[in-house]
Design an enzyme around this catalytic site. Sequence first.
Site, PDB file in Angstrom:
ATOM      1  N   CYS A  11       9.600 -10.588 -35.955  1.00 36.28           N
ATOM      2  CA  CYS A  11       8.246 -11.396 -34.773  1.00 36.28           C
ATOM      3  C   CYS A  11       7.801 -12.087 -35.959  1.00 36.28           C
ATOM      4  O   CYS A  11       7.585 -11.857 -36.992  1.00 36.28           O
ATOM      5  CB  CYS A  11       7.499  -9.851 -34.638  1.00 36.28           C
ATOM      6  SG  CYS A  11       6.382 -10.966 -33.820  1.00 36.28           S
ATOM      7  N   CYS A  44       9.549 -17.833 -32.585  1.00 39.56           N
ATOM      8  CA  CYS A  44       9.122 -17.027 -31.823  1.00 39.56           C
ATOM      9  C   CYS A  44      10.988 -16.333 -32.131  1.00 39.56           C
ATOM     10  O   CYS A  44      11.952 -16.920 -31.262  1.00 39.56           O
ATOM     11  CB  CYS A  44       8.483 -16.833 -30.937  1.00 39.56           C
ATOM     12  SG  CYS A  44       8.130 -15.585 -29.697  1.00 39.56           S
TER      13      CYS A  44
HETATM   14  N1  DGL Z   1       8.990 -11.866 -30.635  1.00 43.33           N
HETATM   15  C1  DGL Z   1       7.138 -12.412 -31.260  1.00 43.33           C
HETATM   16  C2  DGL Z   1       7.191 -14.022 -32.332  1.00 43.33           C
HETATM   17  O1  DGL Z   1       8.345 -14.342 -32.956  1.00 43.33           O
HETATM   18  C3  DGL Z   1       6.363 -13.110 -30.195  1.00 43.33           C
HETATM   19  C4  DGL Z   1       5.769 -12.105 -28.803  1.00 43.33           C
HETATM   20  C5  DGL Z   1       4.509 -11.421 -28.917  1.00 43.33           C
HETATM   21  O2  DGL Z   1       4.381 -13.384 -28.565  1.00 43.33           O
HETATM   22  O3  DGL Z   1       4.534 -11.331 -29.014  1.00 43.33           O
HETATM   23  O4  DGL Z   1       6.230 -14.388 -32.884  1.00 43.33           O
END
Ligand code: DGL
Length: 270
Positions: free
Chosen positions: A80, A192
């Site tokens: 993430c 993201c």
């Molecule tokens: N998957 C997360 C990232 O790579 C973000 C998603 C969220 O806002 O929770 O930033």
Amino acid sequence: MKKKFLKSQNTIFIFDSGLGGITIFNYIKNIFLNINFIYLLDNKYFPYGNKSKNFILQRLIKILKKISNNYNITLAIIACNTASISSLPTIKNYFNFPIIGVTPAIDLATQKTKNNVIGFLATNTTLKNNKIKKKINFLSTKYKIKTISSSKLVFLAEKKLLGYKIIIDEIKKIFRSWYNFKIFPDTIILGCTHFPLILNELKIIFPKNIYFLDSKKDVILKYKENIDFNKIKIKKKENIVFYTKKNEYLKQIKLLFFKKGFKNITNLKI
Ligand code: DGL
């Protein structure tokens, strides 16, 4: 929390606020054939995109402590961008196993762009991060970097993965301000881990021949420095998933992970 694997077995722990980490799992699962995976989605606090850096750091410490008390973690991957940018490198001081994360491919984007206009899609927390802001500022003498943060896009990506039909106009609306650019970005950073899930939709709404850069290659570069494959021990492979809250999507979430070969899906009360 039951111990599902022997503590001596090696495990790769993959973390995301939601389902975006699957884009990283899909990429690495064929590399780590003889290792257990634990995927944890912190859906109790999803999305992370507007949470503070400190909240995310403390949350991750809590989760990693709980998991590492029960499993032998060979490598933790923070799949993430928001959580990586908020917790690394500080979080490494709390644990004695390697922890790697994903970072938006900004440097690579500067190498790929021909027209020097770069699009950067990420969450609000990522774009507000001091390191990222400094980097964008530093590069802005040579490049035009157009940023967009959107939690809506994160939700849409999850919905699509869970089999819901998503409406392309909803995505178009998010990029409304981009339609009057004189020069459109020729390179777009998917900063993201959720955004590769809607790559096809982005390709439909943007001009042709855009170079999209996600963060998965980052993981591959980093894992090699952190894993000694000769030391990997495993008796029976059984990938498991933890979620942190029951919600209306649980049925579809379970199905998704079963299809990916995960056997055990458990609510982690944390
Ligand atoms: N998957 C997360 C990232 O790579 C973000 C998603 C969220 O806002 O929770 O930033």
